[in-house]
Design a protein around this motif. Structure first.
Motif, PDB file in Angstrom:
ATOM      1  N   SER A 174     -27.210 -45.916  -3.504  1.00  0.00           N
ATOM      2  CA  SER A 174     -27.111 -44.514  -3.904  1.00  0.00           C
ATOM      3  C   SER A 174     -25.884 -43.895  -3.251  1.00  0.00           C
ATOM      4  CB  SER A 174     -28.372 -43.763  -3.457  1.00  0.00           C
ATOM      5  OG  SER A 174     -28.254 -42.413  -3.775  1.00  0.00           O
ATOM      6  N   TYR A 175     -25.129 -43.149  -4.014  1.00  0.00           N
ATOM      7  CA  TYR A 175     -23.934 -42.473  -3.513  1.00  0.00           C
ATOM      8  C   TYR A 175     -24.034 -40.997  -3.832  1.00  0.00           C
ATOM      9  CZ  TYR A 175     -22.092 -47.145  -3.086  1.00  0.00           C
ATOM     10  OH  TYR A 175     -21.914 -48.455  -2.737  1.00  0.00           O
ATOM     11  N   GLN A 221     -26.078 -38.759  -6.629  1.00  0.00           N
ATOM     12  CA  GLN A 221     -25.746 -38.476  -8.022  1.00  0.00           C
ATOM     13  C   GLN A 221     -25.752 -39.716  -8.897  1.00  0.00           C
ATOM     14  OE1 GLN A 221     -22.071 -36.353  -7.989  1.00  0.00           O
ATOM     15  NE2 GLN A 221     -22.951 -34.553  -7.077  1.00  0.00           N
ATOM     16  N   SER A 222     -25.604 -40.877  -8.306  1.00  0.00           N
ATOM     17  CA  SER A 222     -25.557 -42.106  -9.075  1.00  0.00           C
ATOM     18  C   SER A 222     -26.362 -43.191  -8.361  1.00  0.00           C
ATOM     19  CB  SER A 222     -24.107 -42.557  -9.241  1.00  0.00           C
ATOM     20  OG  SER A 222     -24.044 -43.737  -9.995  1.00  0.00           O
ATOM     21  N   HIS A 229     -27.292 -47.337  -8.689  1.00  0.00           N
ATOM     22  CA  HIS A 229     -27.032 -48.577  -9.401  1.00  0.00           C
ATOM     23  C   HIS A 229     -27.612 -49.744  -8.614  1.00  0.00           C
ATOM     24  CE1 HIS A 229     -23.535 -48.470  -6.677  1.00  0.00           C
ATOM     25  NE2 HIS A 229     -23.640 -49.780  -6.696  1.00  0.00           N
ATOM     26  N   SER A 283     -27.112 -48.802 -13.988  1.00  0.00           N
ATOM     27  CA  SER A 283     -26.547 -47.623 -13.339  1.00  0.00           C
ATOM     28  C   SER A 283     -27.162 -46.391 -13.986  1.00  0.00           C
ATOM     29  CB  SER A 283     -25.023 -47.598 -13.500  1.00  0.00           C
ATOM     30  OG  SER A 283     -24.483 -46.452 -12.881  1.00  0.00           O
ATOM     31  N   ILE A 284     -27.586 -45.448 -13.153  1.00  0.00           N
ATOM     32  CA  ILE A 284     -28.176 -44.198 -13.635  1.00  0.00           C
ATOM     33  C   ILE A 284     -27.455 -43.050 -12.949  1.00  0.00           C
ATOM     34  CG2 ILE A 284     -30.238 -42.756 -13.729  1.00  0.00           C
ATOM     35  CD1 ILE A 284     -31.908 -45.329 -13.613  1.00  0.00           C
ATOM     36  N   THR A 285     -26.986 -42.075 -13.726  1.00  0.00           N
ATOM     37  CA  THR A 285     -26.383 -40.869 -13.185  1.00  0.00           C
ATOM     38  C   THR A 285     -27.420 -39.776 -13.179  1.00  0.00           C
ATOM     39  OG1 THR A 285     -24.212 -41.519 -13.993  1.00  0.00           O
ATOM     40  CG2 THR A 285     -24.524 -39.192 -13.424  1.00  0.00           C
TER      41      THR A 285
END
Length: 57
Positions: A7-8, A11-12, A14, A49-51
């Protein structure tokens, strides 16, 4: 099944989905964010990947 997440800045998200016994990637697995109607499917290599939408608070 095994799942690895990164997680970064919240917000995203993956990661990879692999079989827990063989370690082989799992394509076509649905990955959902708990409590939200946000999700995706893994690609042929088990990657996803999920935003996430901006946090309101």
């Amino acid at each position: 099944m095994s799942l690895t997440l990164s997680s970064y800045a919240q917000q995203s998200i993956h990661g990879n989905v692999v079989d827990s016994q063989s370690g082989e990637p799992l394509p076509g697995v649905t990955v959902m964010v708990k409590g939200m109607s946000i999700g995706t499917s893994t690609d042929i290599d088990g990657r996803f990947s999920i935003t996430l939408p901006p946090h309101r608070g």
